[in-house]
Design an enzyme around this catalytic site. Structure first.
Site, PDB file in Angstrom:
ATOM      1  N   HIS A 181     -29.365 -73.131   6.026  1.00  0.00           N
ATOM      2  CA  HIS A 181     -29.496 -74.476   6.592  1.00  0.00           C
ATOM      3  C   HIS A 181     -30.075 -75.453   5.575  1.00  0.00           C
ATOM      4  O   HIS A 181     -29.717 -76.618   5.555  1.00  0.00           O
ATOM      5  CB  HIS A 181     -30.371 -74.428   7.840  1.00  0.00           C
ATOM      6  CG  HIS A 181     -29.651 -73.844   8.992  1.00  0.00           C
ATOM      7  ND1 HIS A 181     -30.061 -72.722   9.651  1.00  0.00           N
ATOM      8  CD2 HIS A 181     -28.495 -74.219   9.560  1.00  0.00           C
ATOM      9  CE1 HIS A 181     -29.192 -72.428  10.577  1.00  0.00           C
ATOM     10  NE2 HIS A 181     -28.228 -73.309  10.553  1.00  0.00           N
ATOM     11  N   ARG A 280     -16.808 -78.865  13.460  1.00  0.00           N
ATOM     12  CA  ARG A 280     -17.495 -77.698  14.049  1.00  0.00           C
ATOM     13  C   ARG A 280     -17.912 -78.061  15.479  1.00  0.00           C
ATOM     14  O   ARG A 280     -19.014 -78.566  15.693  1.00  0.00           O
ATOM     15  CB  ARG A 280     -18.731 -77.341  13.222  1.00  0.00           C
ATOM     16  CG  ARG A 280     -18.451 -76.757  11.838  1.00  0.00           C
ATOM     17  CD  ARG A 280     -19.769 -76.381  11.162  1.00  0.00           C
ATOM     18  NE  ARG A 280     -19.598 -75.474  10.055  1.00  0.00           N
ATOM     19  CZ  ARG A 280     -19.736 -75.819   8.763  1.00  0.00           C
ATOM     20  NH1 ARG A 280     -20.041 -77.041   8.427  1.00  0.00           N
ATOM     21  NH2 ARG A 280     -19.575 -74.909   7.815  1.00  0.00           N
ATOM     22  N   ARG A 316     -11.903 -77.303  15.025  1.00  0.00           N
ATOM     23  CA  ARG A 316     -12.021 -75.852  15.156  1.00  0.00           C
ATOM     24  C   ARG A 316     -12.526 -75.548  16.565  1.00  0.00           C
ATOM     25  O   ARG A 316     -13.510 -76.143  17.015  1.00  0.00           O
ATOM     26  CB  ARG A 316     -13.011 -75.309  14.122  1.00  0.00           C
ATOM     27  CG  ARG A 316     -13.217 -73.810  14.280  1.00  0.00           C
ATOM     28  CD  ARG A 316     -14.062 -73.248  13.171  1.00  0.00           C
ATOM     29  NE  ARG A 316     -15.467 -73.582  13.335  1.00  0.00           N
ATOM     30  CZ  ARG A 316     -16.402 -73.251  12.455  1.00  0.00           C
ATOM     31  NH1 ARG A 316     -16.085 -72.602  11.355  1.00  0.00           N
ATOM     32  NH2 ARG A 316     -17.662 -73.574  12.661  1.00  0.00           N
ATOM     33  N   GLU A 405     -11.228 -66.118   7.146  1.00  0.00           N
ATOM     34  CA  GLU A 405     -12.615 -65.816   6.773  1.00  0.00           C
ATOM     35  C   GLU A 405     -12.937 -64.340   6.967  1.00  0.00           C
ATOM     36  O   GLU A 405     -14.091 -63.922   6.862  1.00  0.00           O
ATOM     37  CB  GLU A 405     -13.605 -66.729   7.508  1.00  0.00           C
ATOM     38  CG  GLU A 405     -13.361 -66.871   8.990  1.00  0.00           C
ATOM     39  CD  GLU A 405     -14.248 -67.923   9.668  1.00  0.00           C
ATOM     40  OE1 GLU A 405     -15.165 -68.456   9.043  1.00  0.00           O
ATOM     41  OE2 GLU A 405     -14.010 -68.180  10.857  1.00  0.00           O
ATOM     42  N   ASN A 428     -17.566 -69.230   3.411  1.00  0.00           N
ATOM     43  CA  ASN A 428     -18.918 -68.736   3.746  1.00  0.00           C
ATOM     44  C   ASN A 428     -18.795 -67.369   4.409  1.00  0.00           C
ATOM     45  O   ASN A 428     -19.422 -66.395   3.989  1.00  0.00           O
ATOM     46  CB  ASN A 428     -19.638 -69.678   4.716  1.00  0.00           C
ATOM     47  CG  ASN A 428     -19.677 -71.109   4.215  1.00  0.00           C
ATOM     48  OD1 ASN A 428     -19.576 -71.335   3.026  1.00  0.00           O
ATOM     49  ND2 ASN A 428     -19.821 -72.057   5.119  1.00  0.00           N
ATOM     50  N   ASP A 429     -18.003 -67.309   5.480  1.00  0.00           N
ATOM     51  CA  ASP A 429     -17.836 -66.016   6.156  1.00  0.00           C
ATOM     52  C   ASP A 429     -16.963 -65.075   5.339  1.00  0.00           C
ATOM     53  O   ASP A 429     -17.165 -63.870   5.358  1.00  0.00           O
ATOM     54  CB  ASP A 429     -17.247 -66.212   7.564  1.00  0.00           C
ATOM     55  CG  ASP A 429     -18.342 -66.504   8.573  1.00  0.00           C
ATOM     56  OD1 ASP A 429     -19.307 -65.722   8.629  1.00  0.00           O
ATOM     57  OD2 ASP A 429     -18.244 -67.528   9.268  1.00  0.00           O
ATOM     58  N   ARG A 439     -24.787 -63.582   5.195  1.00  0.00           N
ATOM     59  CA  ARG A 439     -24.949 -64.915   4.606  1.00  0.00           C
ATOM     60  C   ARG A 439     -26.335 -65.489   4.852  1.00  0.00           C
ATOM     61  O   ARG A 439     -26.731 -66.473   4.241  1.00  0.00           O
ATOM     62  CB  ARG A 439     -23.858 -65.877   5.116  1.00  0.00           C
ATOM     63  CG  ARG A 439     -23.935 -66.158   6.588  1.00  0.00           C
ATOM     64  CD  ARG A 439     -22.695 -66.887   7.082  1.00  0.00           C
ATOM     65  NE  ARG A 439     -22.820 -68.328   6.997  1.00  0.00           N
ATOM     66  CZ  ARG A 439     -21.955 -69.176   7.559  1.00  0.00           C
ATOM     67  NH1 ARG A 439     -20.880 -68.720   8.192  1.00  0.00           N
ATOM     68  NH2 ARG A 439     -22.116 -70.468   7.469  1.00  0.00           N
ATOM     69  N   CYS A 476     -12.574 -74.881   3.476  1.00  0.00           N
ATOM     70  CA  CYS A 476     -13.600 -75.684   4.141  1.00  0.00           C
ATOM     71  C   CYS A 476     -14.978 -75.038   4.068  1.00  0.00           C
ATOM     72  O   CYS A 476     -15.906 -75.493   4.706  1.00  0.00           O
ATOM     73  CB  CYS A 476     -13.218 -75.950   5.599  1.00  0.00           C
ATOM     74  SG  CYS A 476     -13.153 -74.451   6.599  1.00  0.00           S
TER      75      CYS A 476
HETATM   76  C1  PEP Z   1     -17.032 -70.660   6.736  1.00  0.00           C
HETATM   77  O1  PEP Z   1     -17.318 -69.583   7.255  1.00  0.00           O
HETATM   78  O2  PEP Z   1     -16.780 -70.794   5.517  1.00  0.00           O
HETATM   79  C2  PEP Z   1     -16.992 -71.894   7.540  1.00  0.00           C
HETATM   80  C3  PEP Z   1     -16.555 -73.022   7.023  1.00  0.00           C
HETATM   81  O3  PEP Z   1     -17.438 -71.848   8.817  1.00  0.00           O
HETATM   82  P1  PEP Z   1     -18.990 -71.771   9.267  1.00  0.00           P
HETATM   83  O4  PEP Z   1     -19.848 -72.073   8.043  1.00  0.00           O
HETATM   84  O5  PEP Z   1     -19.145 -72.795  10.337  1.00  0.00           O
HETATM   85  O6  PEP Z   1     -19.119 -70.363   9.748  1.00  0.00           O
HETATM   86 MG    MG Z   2     -17.250 -69.307   9.369  1.00  0.00          MG
END
Ligand code: PEP
Ligand code: MG
Length: 547
Positions: A181, A280, A316, A405, A428-429, A439, A476
């Site tokens: 965060h 989101r 999403r 992801e 990210n995921d 993560r 993204c």
């Molecule tokens: C991701 O996982 O890269 C993503 C963009 O979604 P979030 O960070 O909301 O899980």
């Molecule tokens: Mg994600």
């Protein structure tokens, strides 16, 4: 010194450490007059409550709400009664505060959930009152009229949310990860940040540093020449190009925004986003106790679509569960929620929630005329992609996609591509599942470094799978906001990049300085690199950047 790049840009200034909490002890010297001690405590609580209210008035959005609630905690009569009782029972003023706060915090903790989260706010109140009584600096952001780089073990979202980017010019944390965060809020505020930098503990207060939130380096005690060079770079960044994203030779790369609220959408428009690449939706409903109705959802989406006007918006569907729990879904407890029933998988337990959401998105799209696309999070198989695309078409939504992801989806991109119109890679995921690295874990931050060659190789695989169909590929995840890595993504064949609105300028400037050929050479260099460190050096060389 190296850490992990978490929010782009470069900063220079003296380091100031987040002040640590004052410690009290029952052995401190006692005050002589009980009534005078009580009145000192009352004044300290009033002062602290007033400071929170003043901060709340200056803040907006969730930060303002948090600060108002904390101000109310500092004015809680039951808390003050407990402090008075402690002082009367022979306790010492500051220590009586520590004990009263510990007592209530324990009760809040025992209640669990949201209440337990209030316990840390209460401790913050206690620490500030104690600091006031002891006449020492309060914990938290140091007061300074001179711009500085804020260093900390880690930052709480409440610390980060109230930062003034004109004074706090950079963030440096010992712990944390690039998708934490702190990183997301730092990007939203436009403050360069380096996280997961264990060496930072050795940096003394007021040491001058150069912090590179794009590359992850921290230079100690720069020379005057280096300082001047960085100041010039900051000025260049401030006057970076505007308009649509494109490389120096004119290859268009739409730069889109990641948003979670109307305020984010507003900022995205102000900062020249060409659309929204990731809306989101779960962020709108994090504090809801009951399911939002179709009408309520329609109203929320309509507001955001209106702000974006004719710019395309990719919505999403709810990515609830794991790190984004939604109380109204009443999800069962799971051992490993990140690997559990989350994202699109929730439709197997509550299909109504997905269908309601799709109808609300369609109604809002029709009401506004905004070009809307929908995509599902956490898709692993062809059946899931097909299921989502079918439900979305039945709801009247024409342009449908899935997030890539989960490695299984990346490996089968060639098959998933037959089901949908676009892929949006959530790095990210994807990193979390590709490297088997949580993560949220700061000790695994190195595996979430976007320069890990395995991530680029996986993305290349997705682009290749998509090319057998007419499927567009965007990214993204946070990696798209790293200016040099964004060029690598373009070189890999990614068509759109979506990021926190404040990251757009840095990526736009980076793209404008290189040709598509250089991006391709940088991508090839990353794919050929042995390690993440080699990858960044080789890619920067291919992009013609100084070492
Ligand atoms: C991701 O996982 O890269 C993503 C963009 O979604 P979030 O960070 O909301 O899980
Ligand atoms: Mg994600």
């Amino acid at each position: 010194m190296r850490g992990v790049a978490a929010a782009p840009g470069v900063a220079v200034g003296p380091v100031k450490w987040l002040a640590s909490a004052p410690v009290t002890s029952p052995d401190d010297a006692p005050g002589s007059d009980v009534d005078a001690e009580i009145s000192l405590a009352e004044t300290a609580f009033e002062t602290v409550a007033a400071r929170y209210s003043a901060l709340a008035l200056d803040a907006t959005g969730p930060a303002a709400d948090i600060l108002f609630m904390t101000s109310a905690l500092a004015a809680d009569p039951a808390l003050l009664d407990q402090v008075r009782a402690g002082i009367r029972a022979g306790g010492l003023t500051a220590h009586a505060v520590t004990e009263a706060v510990a007592h209530f915090a324990e009760q809040l903790n025992a209640l669990g959930g949201m209440m337990a989260e209030r316990a840390s706010d209460l401790r913050d109140v206690g620490q500030r009152v104690v600091a006031e009584l002891l006449g020492v600096d309060p914990p938290g952001i140091p007061d300074s009229a001179v711009p500085f780089v804020l260093a900390a073990q880690d930052l709480a979202p409440a610390d980060t949310a109230t930062l003034n980017p004109e004074i706090v010019v950079g963030l440096l944390t010992v712990a944390g990860g690039p998708t934490s965060h702190t990183a997301i809020l730092a990007k939203a505020l436009g403050i360069p940040a380096v996280v997961a930098c264990p060496g930072a503990v050795a940096i003394a207060e007021d040491t001058e540093v150069v912090l590179d939130g794009t590359g992850g380096a921290v230079e100690i005690a720069p020379t005057a020449e280096r300082r001047a060079e960085v100041e010039a770079l900051r000025a260049r960044q401030a006057d970076a190009p505007t308009g649509p994203g494109r490389t120096a030779d004119g290859h268009a790369v739409p730069l889109l925004a990641n948003v979670g609220s109307a305020a984010d959408a507003q900022l995205a428009v102000e900062l020249g986003a060409e659309g929204v690449g990731l809306f989101r939706t779960e962020f709108l409903f994090l504090d809801r106790k009951s399911s939002p109705t179709v009408d309520e959802q329609t109203a929320q989406y309509t507001e955001i679509f209106r702000i974006m006007g004719e710019r395309p918006v990719t919505v999403r569907t709810l990515d609830a569960g794991s790190d984004k729990p939604l109380p109204f879904l009443n999800l069962p407890e799971e051992e490993n929620p990140a690997l559990g029933v989350r994202g699109l998988r929730l439709s197997s337990v509550d299909e109504g929630a997905l269908l309601d959401q799709l109808s609300a998105i369609e109604a809002a799209a029709k009401a506004t005329g905004t070009p809307v696309k929908v995509m599902a999070p956490m898709v692993a198989t062809v059946e899931e992609a097909n299921y989502f695309a079918t439900r979305a078409r039945e709801a009247g939504l024409e342009t449908r996609g899935v997030m890539v992801e989960i490695p299984a989806a990346a490996i089968r991109a060639g098959q998933l591509g037959a089901e949908v119109d676009f892929f949006s890679i959530g790095t990210n995921d994807l990193s979390q599942h590709l490297f088997g690295a949580d993560r949220m874990s700061s000790s695994l931050a190195a595996l979430h470094n976007p320069w890990q060659p395995a991530l680029a190789a996986t993305i290349a695989f997705v682009v290749d799978g998509a090319s057998t169909h007419d499927v567009k590929v965007g990214v993204c995840g946070e990696s798209a906001s790293n200016p040099d890595f964004a060029c690598v993504l373009v070189g890999l064949g990614v068509e759109t990049l979506s990021m926190a609105p404040r990251s757009i300028a840095g990526v736009r400037a980076a793209l404008a300085e290189v040709t598509l050929e250089q991006c391709r050479a940088a991508a090839a260099a990353v794919l050929a690199a042995r390690t993440a460190e080699d990858a960044v050096v080789a890619a920067r060389r291919a992009l013609g950047r100084a070492s």
